[in-house]
Design a protein around this motif. Structure first.
Motif, mmCIF file in Angstrom:
data_model
loop_
_atom_site.group_PDB
_atom_site.id
_atom_site.type_symbol
_atom_site.label_atom_id
_atom_site.label_comp_id
_atom_site.label_asym_id
_atom_site.label_seq_id
_atom_site.Cartn_x
_atom_site.Cartn_y
_atom_site.Cartn_z
ATOM 1 N N ARG A 139 -2.437 -0.358 -8.280
ATOM 2 C CA ARG A 139 -2.994 0.850 -7.670
ATOM 3 C C ARG A 139 -2.712 2.118 -8.460
ATOM 4 N N SER A 197 -9.452 0.965 -4.329
ATOM 5 C CA SER A 197 -9.215 -0.442 -4.655
ATOM 6 C C SER A 197 -9.227 -0.648 -6.167
ATOM 7 N N ASN A 198 -8.263 -1.408 -6.662
ATOM 8 C CA ASN A 198 -8.074 -1.553 -8.108
ATOM 9 C C ASN A 198 -8.893 -2.687 -8.708
ATOM 10 N N ARG A 229 -4.045 3.813 -1.058
ATOM 11 C CA ARG A 229 -4.112 2.949 -2.243
ATOM 12 C C ARG A 229 -3.402 1.636 -1.933
ATOM 13 N N TYR A 280 0.832 -1.198 0.000
ATOM 14 C CA TYR A 280 0.000 0.000 0.000
ATOM 15 C C TYR A 280 0.868 1.250 0.000
ATOM 16 N N ASP A 304 -2.746 -2.682 -3.500
ATOM 17 C CA ASP A 304 -2.845 -3.627 -4.609
ATOM 18 C C ASP A 304 -3.601 -4.871 -4.165
#
Length: 396
Positions: free
Chosen positions: A26, A19-20, A44, A5, A46
């Protein structure tokens, strides 16, 4: 697992988790970071098996992905946060809002779905990736993610093509299996977090109908459909998404600020004017509002101020009725009263608000029964022209 993060923004600002989607990392939120990190502590991360977060053996499910977020919040000693997610990120957000509502303040769901079947298709994709690798997914994925105009840009195809190919094969496959097994559609009514739902009008991966079903099931949810945007709408329409997220996550704080302005004002209600301008742009589009502003004269300015404050800043801004319903009511009234210039404008607005073509047809059928066939006949002809123009512009 604690995902990889990064935190950006004022240390004491409200936390906003981003959230991706499946196949990204991210950095897909890069365009939003400057605006959001000016007002929020942006977190952010991943998803498992994406970006810098390692993969584990699959299959995964949404509970696993959701608990990764809870582990991250616990690790950072964050009790409660806003949450925004695109596609798989949105599915993760819905799981969190259903299963850990005490941790989610306000929720934004972009280009996502609560039921994206058939499950067999996702299992087949997982098997394909395990056999052929994520690099084999690049071309077909870019075609789904972006409109042809944006997909043809070399910088976009290079960045996001590399992002897909760099995604861990097992991580990608495991997340496919999480989508195959998700069961969110029957639980949406239990979401209590104030929710914004955003769809791309040209999204083939999760068409606007999916957003409509979510918004129709979550009490008080606001739906926005962005024109000329496909699956990664935050990449394709960054300024619009910035504005929508900023307004939504400001939430009660923003409304209190506007209320204070009105209470302290001299009767001109500056708060309602600012809110009305924002809402008017959301419903009618920037191009329409810009044209109206350009045509405003000294004679018409008081009237424009009046409708901005009351029609848009008070009525359309109210959360007591959702915007698709307001669009339907407005269409019926305008068609029944024969106000064709306004009707044309609001047919376009209804589509921006996520109203299906079939619903517009039903509204005009009601006009035929209750207000008269001649009026409905004129309204049908006008709406058909507007909708046909939209189809031509979108290449449908």
């Amino acid at each position: 697992m604690i995902p990889d993060y990064e935190l950006t923004g004022p240390p004491h600002a409200p936390v906003l988790v981003l959230s991706n989607s499946l196949g990204t990392d991210r950095t897909m939120w890069d365009a939003q970071l400057p605006a959001l990190s000016a007002r929020f502590r942006v977190l952010r991360y991943d998803q498992r098996g994406h970006g810098k977060t390692p993969a584990t053996s699959g299959p995964y499910d949404l509970e696993l992905l959701g608990r990764d977020v809870l582990d991250l919040l616990d690790h950072l000693e964050i009790g409660r946060a806003h949450f925004a997610g695109v596609s798989l990120g949105g599915m993760t957000g819905m799981w969190l809002a259903c299963n850990a509502p005490e941790r989610i303040d306000r929720l934004a769901l972009l280009c996502t779905s609560a039921a994206l079947g058939p499950a067999s298709g996702w299992r087949e994709r997982a098997e394909f990736v395990r056999t052929n690798g994520t690099s084999a997914m690049v071309r077909s994925t870019l075609e789904r993610w972006f409109t042809p105009e944006l997909a043809s840009r070399r910088d976009v195809s290079a960045k996001y093509g590399a992002m897909i190919a760099a995604t861990d094969d097992e991580g990608y496959a495991g997340c496919c299996e999480a989508i195959a097994t998700m069961e969110l559609d029957e639980r949406l009514a239990g979401i209590t977090a104030p929710t914004l739902v955003v769809a791309g009008y040209d999204d083939r991966a999760t068409p606007p109908e999916h957003a409509e079903r979510i918004a129709g099931s979550v009490a008080g949810a606001r739906l926005e459909v962005l024109e000329n945007a496909a699956h990664l709408a935050n990449v394709e329409r960054p300024e619009q998404v910035d504005r929508l997220l900023g307004e939504h996550f400001a939430g009660e704080e923003q409304r209190m600020s506007l209320g204070a302005e009105e209470a302290a004002g001299d009767g001109s209600a500056p708060g309602r004017t600012g809110t009305g301008t924002a809402v008017r742009r959301q419903v009618l589009g920037d191009a329409h509002v810009d044209r109206t502003n350009e045509r405003t004269t000294e004679f018409t300015a008081p009237f424009q101020d009046f409708i901005t404050r009351y029609a848009w800043g008070e009525l359309w801004a109210s959360e007591e009725m959702d915007r698709p319903t307001r669009s339907c009511v407005t269409l019926a009234i305008l068609a029944a009263t024969g106000n064709h210039d306004e009707l044309a404008m609001h047919v376009r607005a209804a589509r921006r608000n996520g109203v299906a073509v079939e619903t517009i047809r039903q509204v005009l059928m009601h006009v035929a029964v209750y207000a008269g066939v001649p009026k409905a006949n004129s309204a049908f002809a006008l709406a058909d022209r507007i909708l046909s123009e939209e189809d031509e512009q979108s290449g449908a």
